[in-house]
Design an enzyme around this catalytic site. Structure first.
Site, PDB file in Angstrom:
ATOM      1  N   GLU A 189       0.834  -1.194   0.000  1.00 33.69           N
ATOM      2  CA  GLU A 189       0.000   0.000   0.000  1.00 33.69           C
ATOM      3  C   GLU A 189       0.869   1.244   0.000  1.00 33.69           C
ATOM      4  O   GLU A 189       1.660   1.461   0.925  1.00 33.69           O
ATOM      5  CB  GLU A 189      -0.939   0.027   1.216  1.00 33.69           C
ATOM      6  CG  GLU A 189      -1.791   1.291   1.263  1.00 33.69           C
ATOM      7  CD  GLU A 189      -2.738   1.329   2.443  1.00 33.69           C
ATOM      8  OE1 GLU A 189      -3.300   2.413   2.718  1.00 33.69           O
ATOM      9  OE2 GLU A 189      -2.900   0.290   3.093  1.00 33.69           O
ATOM     10  N   LYS A 321      -7.703 -15.647  16.114  1.00 31.57           N
ATOM     11  CA  LYS A 321      -7.908 -15.266  14.713  1.00 31.57           C
ATOM     12  C   LYS A 321      -9.360 -14.910  14.410  1.00 31.57           C
ATOM     13  O   LYS A 321      -9.845 -15.094  13.294  1.00 31.57           O
ATOM     14  CB  LYS A 321      -7.417 -16.382  13.777  1.00 31.57           C
ATOM     15  CG  LYS A 321      -5.947 -16.702  13.982  1.00 31.57           C
ATOM     16  CD  LYS A 321      -5.476 -17.880  13.158  1.00 31.57           C
ATOM     17  CE  LYS A 321      -4.015 -18.188  13.484  1.00 31.57           C
ATOM     18  NZ  LYS A 321      -3.497 -19.359  12.787  1.00 31.57           N
ATOM     19  N   HIS A 495      -2.575  10.215  -1.550  1.00 30.47           N
ATOM     20  CA  HIS A 495      -2.709   8.921  -2.227  1.00 30.47           C
ATOM     21  C   HIS A 495      -2.598   9.077  -3.743  1.00 30.47           C
ATOM     22  O   HIS A 495      -2.047   8.209  -4.414  1.00 30.47           O
ATOM     23  CB  HIS A 495      -4.041   8.261  -1.854  1.00 30.47           C
ATOM     24  CG  HIS A 495      -3.951   7.439  -0.611  1.00 30.47           C
ATOM     25  ND1 HIS A 495      -3.551   6.119  -0.622  1.00 30.47           N
ATOM     26  CD2 HIS A 495      -4.187   7.751   0.684  1.00 30.47           C
ATOM     27  CE1 HIS A 495      -3.561   5.651   0.620  1.00 30.47           C
ATOM     28  NE2 HIS A 495      -3.937   6.630   1.431  1.00 30.47           N
TER      29      HIS A 495
END
Length: 519
Positions: A189, A321, A495
């Site tokens: 990312e 989890k 971004h």
């Protein structure tokens, strides 16, 4: 034999035999043949069967007897197993070609290649080529060479056909508890490392952050069933009675030098009992350690509760989890709080916003907005972004990012509204510095960069706790930077600048159109 002795005494030639003696000799021979066939046929069949099995796994018995190539032997050229359509692949060695054909035909199970060939790199290449032929799909972008497949055998990944490349960025320094850390982050990312790095800068210019570990204990919760709810309640009372804790601890602690029972919390659903054991685990994340201890206790309890039916070693009351309130309230792994005071001038100069806007945004977004969404431990901007990146870089279990990212971010104005107090509270950071993926070369290097590689022999568990505080410190920086970007209206612009390719897409599309399509 008796008659032969009589002949010898009477000086009669031995080769002169009567009809009765002929029948006796024939009967003796027939008996020997029968015994050999009766006892020998099973042996012969087993030899033949074993020979057939070996032929299924190893095509050439002479190659099976040959010693495995040493690790220093250069690996075959990658193009021989990648199957690139651009150029004809080099011809594989005949013996590898035969094994690939056997795997494709189902005569050799793919999972036995490492054991039979005793060469993990060769096994991965053969499995990859077999997969290419079975699926008809090329895997040009998935690298095969340049990885130590021996290091994952039996501990990290089965049936390997290559490895995925994830870029690792470094943000820092993080000034935490008077120490400086350069934090590795594996991510795809854009802006994430840069944004976290900006948060680190703001924290450092304001004097640094501090942290405290509130709890440190891994949990496992087996599920058992009784004939009645009354019997389940009897075991619940026994387990939660303080008078019985020392006995349970002795039984539990037999499994490990570092696993020490901390407590047991029970819940009942009908006649089903869920027992949540918590224990310290040293520098390991500790799932296997606590599971062994729990099994010891279950075996011990079975003597006094013979009607107890163990349904599962994990009954999801752990909870592993999965996002669960029990982890949010009681904690799991390391429970950490990290805080910092950001000076007014730093908020304006580095974060490009002001204290009042940050506090207001945090209340409306992270607190009220998450409440409207019905969030469970999700009262933050993007804690999981930072946790996942550090987990992948340092060899943690990425799936445990679910509960490890539970976080509440708090912002308030202090010193007459001039400065900003920011904190993150994370009750279930599940990390370790030994075992699992931490043993791999790349992940081990990232742990070494942080100064927490391996076990701390002087103070067991301190490396893992330090790693948990670094994770919380990085989350603190990430929260600070992202909230500031949103308050200042800079999120979209950053971004668009850093998270988008500058490649001329029209040219790339034209090039792709000219290329023949792959099957």
């Amino acid at each position: 034999m008796r008659r032969w002795r009589e002949k010898i005494r009477a000086s009669t030639p031995l080769h002169v035999v009567s009809l009765a003696e002929i029948f006796a000799i024939c009967g003796l021979v027939a008996s020997l043949i029968y015994l050999l066939s009766f006892f020998g046929i099973a042996f012969v069949q087993s030899v033949v069967s074993n020979s057939d099995d070996e032929e299924d796994y190893i095509i050439d018995s002479r190659r099976a007897a040959a010693p495995a190539p040493p690790p220093q032997t250069p690996a075959p050229a990658p193009c021989s197993l990648l199957g690139s359509p651009a150029a004809a692949p080099e011809k594989m060695p005949e013996e590898d070609e035969e094994i690939v054909a056997a795997v494709v035909a189902g005569k050799i199970p793919s999972y036995v290649l490492e054991t039979r060939l005793r060469d993990c790199r060769r096994a991965a290449g053969i499995r990859r080529e077999a997969l290419r032929r079975i699926t008809g799909r090329e895997m040009d972008g998935l690298p095969l060479d340049g990885f130590d497949y021996e290091s994952i055998l039996g501990q990290c990944c089965e049936l390997p056909v290559g490895y995925v490349q994830i870029p690792v960025g470094v943000a820092g320094p993080l000034l935490l508890d008077g120490r400086r850390f350069y934090v590795p982050m594996a991510t795809t990312e854009g802006c994430l490392v840069a944004s976290t790095n900006r948060g680190f800068k703001a924290i450092a210019e304001s004097g640094g952050a501090s942290s405290v570990v509130l709890r440190d204990g891994m949990t496992r919760a087996p599920a058992v069933r009784f004939p009645s709810a009354r019997r389940a309640a009897e075991l619940k009372a026994f387990l939660e009675d303080p008078a019985n804790f020392d006995t349970l601890a002795v039984v539990f602690n037999r499994s490990s030098r570092f696993g020490r029972l901390q407590g047991v919390k029970c819940a009942i659903a009908g006649r089903n009992l869920y027992m949540r054991f918590s224990c310290s685990t040293g520098d390991a994340m500790g799932m296997n350690m606590v599971s062994k201890g729990v099994q010891n206790v279950l075996d011990y309890l079975q003597a006094d509760f013979p009607d107890m039916d163990v349904i599962s070693i994990s009954g999801n009351f752990c909870s592993d989890k999965k996002s669960a309130a029990v982890n949010w309230i009681d904690g799991r792994g390391k429970s950490v709080v990290c805080e910092a005071v950001i000076k007014e001038e730093v908020v304006k100069k580095v974060l490009k916003t002001n204290v009042q806007d940050l506090v207001e945004l945090n209340v409306i977004k992270n607190l009220a907005g998450s409440a409207v969404a019905g969030a469970l431990g999700g009262f933050n901007a993007h804690a999981s972004n930072i946790v996942a990146a550090i987990f992948i870089a340092t060899g943690q279990d990425p799936a445990q990012n679910v509960e490890s990212s539970q976080c509440i971010t708090m912002l308030e104005a202090i010193n007459d509204g001039k400065d900003l107090h920011i904190s993150v509270t994370m009750p279930s950071i599940e990390v370790g510095t030994v075992g699992g993926g931490t043993l791999l070369a790349s992940q081990s290097a990232c742990l070494d960069l942080l100064g927490v590689k391996g076990a701390n022999r002087e103070s067991p568990g301190s490396n893992a706790r330090l790693l948990a505080t670094v994770v919380a410190g990085a989350v603190l920086a990430g929260e600070l930077s992202l909230i500031s970007a949103q308050a200042a209206g800079h999120l979209v612009q950053s971004h668009m600048k850093y998270n988008r390719s500058s490649k001329d897409m029209s040219k790339a599309l034209a090039e792709a159109t000219d290329q023949p399509k792959k099957c």
